[in-house]
Enzyme design. Structure first.
Site, PDB file in Angstrom:
ATOM      1  N   LYS A 139      42.744  40.714  46.401  1.00 54.28           N
ATOM      2  CA  LYS A 139      42.730  40.983  44.952  1.00 54.28           C
ATOM      3  C   LYS A 139      43.289  42.374  44.745  1.00 54.28           C
ATOM      4  O   LYS A 139      43.136  43.243  45.591  1.00 54.28           O
ATOM      5  CB  LYS A 139      41.298  40.934  44.414  1.00 54.28           C
ATOM      6  CG  LYS A 139      41.217  40.665  42.938  1.00 54.28           C
ATOM      7  CD  LYS A 139      41.292  39.188  42.679  1.00 54.28           C
ATOM      8  CE  LYS A 139      41.311  38.845  41.210  1.00 54.28           C
ATOM      9  NZ  LYS A 139      41.122  37.398  41.029  1.00 54.28           N
ATOM     10  N   ASP A 173      45.487  37.690  36.685  1.00 55.10           N
ATOM     11  CA  ASP A 173      44.032  37.682  36.460  1.00 55.10           C
ATOM     12  C   ASP A 173      43.849  38.351  35.091  1.00 55.10           C
ATOM     13  O   ASP A 173      44.808  38.352  34.299  1.00 55.10           O
ATOM     14  CB  ASP A 173      43.297  38.429  37.594  1.00 55.10           C
ATOM     15  CG  ASP A 173      41.786  38.197  37.569  1.00 55.10           C
ATOM     16  OD1 ASP A 173      41.343  37.129  38.024  1.00 55.10           O
ATOM     17  OD2 ASP A 173      41.030  39.068  37.088  1.00 55.10           O
TER      18      ASP A 173
HETATM   19  P1  NDP Z   1      42.740  37.038  30.259  1.00 57.43           P
HETATM   20  O1  NDP Z   1      43.064  38.477  30.336  1.00 57.43           O
HETATM   21  O2  NDP Z   1      43.776  36.069  29.900  1.00 57.43           O
HETATM   22  O3  NDP Z   1      41.508  36.809  29.281  1.00 57.43           O
HETATM   23  C1  NDP Z   1      40.303  37.465  29.481  1.00 57.43           C
HETATM   24  C2  NDP Z   1      39.395  37.174  28.298  1.00 57.43           C
HETATM   25  O4  NDP Z   1      38.089  37.665  28.578  1.00 57.43           O
HETATM   26  C3  NDP Z   1      39.842  37.865  27.033  1.00 57.43           C
HETATM   27  O5  NDP Z   1      39.437  37.113  25.930  1.00 57.43           O
HETATM   28  C4  NDP Z   1      39.091  39.187  27.108  1.00 57.43           C
HETATM   29  O6  NDP Z   1      38.870  39.798  25.848  1.00 57.43           O
HETATM   30  C5  NDP Z   1      37.782  38.745  27.703  1.00 57.43           C
HETATM   31  N1  NDP Z   1      37.195  39.846  28.473  1.00 57.43           N
HETATM   32  C6  NDP Z   1      37.755  40.495  29.521  1.00 57.43           C
HETATM   33  N2  NDP Z   1      36.955  41.459  29.963  1.00 57.43           N
HETATM   34  C7  NDP Z   1      35.875  41.417  29.172  1.00 57.43           C
HETATM   35  C8  NDP Z   1      34.694  42.179  29.140  1.00 57.43           C
HETATM   36  N3  NDP Z   1      34.465  43.174  30.016  1.00 57.43           N
HETATM   37  N4  NDP Z   1      33.770  41.849  28.188  1.00 57.43           N
HETATM   38  C9  NDP Z   1      33.996  40.856  27.310  1.00 57.43           C
HETATM   39  N5  NDP Z   1      35.112  40.099  27.289  1.00 57.43           N
HETATM   40  C10 NDP Z   1      36.019  40.385  28.220  1.00 57.43           C
HETATM   41  O7  NDP Z   1      42.104  36.688  31.705  1.00 57.43           O
HETATM   42  P2  NDP Z   1      41.861  35.246  32.357  1.00 57.43           P
HETATM   43  O8  NDP Z   1      41.574  34.245  31.324  1.00 57.43           O
HETATM   44  O9  NDP Z   1      42.945  35.027  33.329  1.00 57.43           O
HETATM   45  O10 NDP Z   1      40.537  35.533  33.226  1.00 57.43           O
HETATM   46  C11 NDP Z   1      39.227  35.261  32.755  1.00 57.43           C
HETATM   47  C12 NDP Z   1      38.287  35.113  33.935  1.00 57.43           C
HETATM   48  O11 NDP Z   1      38.715  34.029  34.757  1.00 57.43           O
HETATM   49  C13 NDP Z   1      38.202  36.318  34.874  1.00 57.43           C
HETATM   50  O12 NDP Z   1      36.888  36.413  35.389  1.00 57.43           O
HETATM   51  C14 NDP Z   1      39.164  35.943  35.988  1.00 57.43           C
HETATM   52  O13 NDP Z   1      38.868  36.628  37.199  1.00 57.43           O
HETATM   53  C15 NDP Z   1      38.878  34.468  36.103  1.00 57.43           C
HETATM   54  N6  NDP Z   1      39.897  33.645  36.754  1.00 57.43           N
HETATM   55  C16 NDP Z   1      41.196  33.659  36.329  1.00 57.43           C
HETATM   56  C17 NDP Z   1      42.128  32.855  36.928  1.00 57.43           C
HETATM   57  C18 NDP Z   1      43.531  32.782  36.454  1.00 57.43           C
HETATM   58  O14 NDP Z   1      44.280  31.968  37.010  1.00 57.43           O
HETATM   59  N7  NDP Z   1      43.953  33.524  35.456  1.00 57.43           N
HETATM   60  C19 NDP Z   1      41.783  32.015  38.090  1.00 57.43           C
HETATM   61  C20 NDP Z   1      40.373  32.012  38.411  1.00 57.43           C
HETATM   62  C21 NDP Z   1      39.501  32.817  37.760  1.00 57.43           C
HETATM   63  P3  NDP Z   1      39.829  40.986  25.357  1.00 57.43           P
HETATM   64  O15 NDP Z   1      41.071  40.334  24.912  1.00 57.43           O
HETATM   65  O16 NDP Z   1      39.051  41.635  24.278  1.00 57.43           O
HETATM   66  O17 NDP Z   1      40.026  41.880  26.551  1.00 57.43           O
HETATM   67  O1  2IT Z   2      40.533  34.554  40.567  1.00 54.98           O
HETATM   68  C1  2IT Z   2      41.510  33.833  40.865  1.00 54.98           C
HETATM   69  O2  2IT Z   2      41.402  32.843  41.582  1.00 54.98           O
HETATM   70  C2  2IT Z   2      42.815  34.162  40.278  1.00 54.98           C
HETATM   71  N1  2IT Z   2      42.896  35.091  39.483  1.00 54.98           N
HETATM   72  C3  2IT Z   2      44.035  33.383  40.663  1.00 54.98           C
HETATM   73  C4  2IT Z   2      44.622  33.914  41.940  1.00 54.98           C
HETATM   74  C5  2IT Z   2      45.944  33.331  42.352  1.00 54.98           C
HETATM   75  O3  2IT Z   2      46.448  33.803  43.373  1.00 54.98           O
HETATM   76  O4  2IT Z   2      46.462  32.428  41.695  1.00 54.98           O
END
Ligand code: NDP
Ligand code: 2IT
Length: 444
Positions: A124, A164
């Site tokens: 990461k 992420d």
């Molecule tokens: P994005 O940046 O697209 O969206 C994140 C969302 O969560 C936004 O709405 C953001 O609000 C909110 N957020 C972020 N930090 C906080 C916080 N500290 N408190 C409250 N709200 C918060 O990220 P993703 O959708 O990609 O990721 C969301 C989660 O999913 C994370 O935990 C990530 O690690 C996990 N994940 C992502 C993957 C991926 O492929 N993208 C794969 C597997 C897991 P704001 O806009 O106000 O910041």
């Molecule tokens: O938390 C996760 O699994 C991710 N943000 C996706 C990682 C990836 O390599 O696609």
């Protein structure tokens, strides 16, 4: 190995790393019995070698903002374990990023990637850069400055980053462009790329879709239908958006979304038109979820999370530790039957305890959100063979992988009373694969 003693020892070695200690202690508590069945593991001190990352790269990122002011941020890459494949995992840009946060995410990623059935190690990376309010040009200059240092440490057979929090298609594109400029190589060094330059269909959708597929498998174990169920979703970014898209397609009723400022509650359900509004708001205009409430005349609660609303299912999809003990209590009191984690470690240990005591269907992120990295793995395969698969092909593979992960959780997590402890199942299955690969490769 004694899990409690090991965690104490790690706490002393790595003070001030609460997120990392939280993730490690969750895993060690559930693999202790299995580990101790293999004396050869202890002899090879597998536990330290599995908990402590192979290496952590940290560097200063220097860039110029639109006013001509020189800014600095910290950049990191935690390469946790490459026993089963090249390091693989996302990059997070958020003000809250610290070495502890990235160490927890890289540790979790190692087990998650093992569960996907694909050959990927765990890593990461990220920066404390805050993308909110930055212009497109500033984001581009930041991504380029970040890659000016990171490029030395990554490669298609070495370490393959992706998105992420705060890193989506736009940022991956800028980082890919800079990598190419610096190395003169057009290779699959990042996943989540645009479709025109080696990206995979379904990669943007994969985490959210995968979580809903996993949820369906969990519901099936109790003969419950997803159709018609009311669902609390947190976040409004990549994972939340495609979670809602799949829920709508399958006839469920998503009723909440959130961002770091608050949440909206739409009692009529978020439908396809409203979701299109959210996607434009968040991905193009980069606005706040509050604007949904203003547009559709629904409730907005500032500074809060959605867990107090009444529903059948909760899919946390924002960030770590967003469901605390009191939230878990209100979810259970409101009759929630399933919690499936789109985010990484969104539930605190106290909240998980409450879900498991109440015998809820509860899936940890490393199982439920593995669809994202799984399709990243499929993107790597497509890049290697210089071909692109159809939507249907990728979606079919994604469904198979999520179903495989579910079966593995059932295999290793079913308790004598029939309750499926998905935390134990996912941890033991992921651990055994990585442990066996490490043993076979000697003390390195
Ligand atoms: P994005 O940046 O697209 O969206 C994140 C969302 O969560 C936004 O709405 C953001 O609000 C909110 N957020 C972020 N930090 C906080 C916080 N500290 N408190 C409250 N709200 C918060 O990220 P993703 O959708 O990609 O990721 C969301 C989660 O999913 C994370 O935990 C990530 O690690 C996990 N994940 C992502 C993957 C991926 O492929 N993208 C794969 C597997 C897991 P704001 O806009 O106000 O910041
Ligand atoms: O938390 C996760 O699994 C991710 N943000 C996706 C990682 C990836 O390599 O696609």
């Amino acid at each position: 190995m004694n899990a409690l003693e090991t965690v104490e020892r790690l706490k002393q070695r790595f003070p001030n790393e609460p997120e990392y200690i939280q993730a490690v202690s969750q895993v060690l508590g559930t693999i202790e019995d299995e580990y101790n069945r293999h004396p050869e593991f202890e002899q090879a001190n597998l536990i330290d070698r599995l908990c402590i990352p192979d290496r952590i790269i940290s560097f200063r990122v220097t860039w110029v903002d639109d006013k001509g002011k020189v800014q600095t941020n910290m950049g990191y890459r935690v390469q946790h374990n490459n026993a089963i494949g090249p390091y693989k995992g996302g990059i997070r840009f958020h003000a809250s990023v610290t070495p502890s946060v990235l160490k927890f995410l890289a540790f979790e990623q190692t087990f998650k990637n093992a569960l996907t059935t694909l050959p990927m190690g765990g890593a990461k990376g990220g920066s404390d850069f805050n993308p909110h309010g930055k212009s497109d040009a500033e984001v581009m200059r930041f991504c380029q400055a970040f890659m000016n240092e990171l490029y030395r440490h990554i490669g298609p057979d070495e370490d393959v980053p992706a998105g992420d929090i705060g890193v989506g298609g736009r940022e991956v594109g800028y980082m890919f462009g800079q990598y190419k400029k610096l190395t003169h190589q057009f290779v699959g060094v990042l996943t989540g790329k645009g479709l025109q330059f080696g990206g995979s269909l379904i990669r943007p959708e994969a985490t959210g879709y995968g979580n809903v597929y996993f949820l369906e498998s969990m519901l099936q174990t109790r003969g419950i239908e997803l159709k018609g169920k009311r669902v609390l979703v947190s976040g409004s970014g990549n994972v939340a958006q495609y979670t809602v898209e799949k829920l709508i397609e399958l006839g469920a009723v998503p009723v909440t979304l959130s961002d770091s400022d608050g949440y909206i509650y739409d009692p009529d359900g978020i439908d396809a038109d409203k979701l299109a509004f959210v996607m434009e708001l968040k991905n193009e205009k980069r606005g706040r979820i509050k604007e949904y409430a203003e547009k559709y005349g629904v409730k907005y609660v500032a500074g809060a999370r959605p867990w107090g609303e009444k529903a059948d299912i909760a899919l946390p999809s924002a960030t770590q530790d967003e469901i605390e003990e009191a939230d878990a209590r209100s979810l259970v009191a409101n009759g929630v039957i399933a919690v499936s984690e789109g985010a990484n470690m969104p539930s605190t240990p106290e909240a998980i305890e409450i879900f498991q005591q109440a015998k809820l269907l509860y899936a940890p992120g490393k199982a439920a959100n593995a669809g994202g990295v799984a399709v990243s793995g499929l993107e790597m395969s497509q890049n290697s063979e210089r071909l692109s698969w159809t939507r249907e092909q990728v979606d079919e593979r994604l469904k198979m992988i999520m179903s495989d992960i579910h079966q593995n959780c059932v295999k290793y997590g079913t308790q004598p009373d029939g309750y499926i402890n998905y935390v134990r199942g996912a941890n033991v299955a992921g651990f055994l694969k990585v442990a066996k690969a490490m043993m076979a490769q000697g003390i390195v």
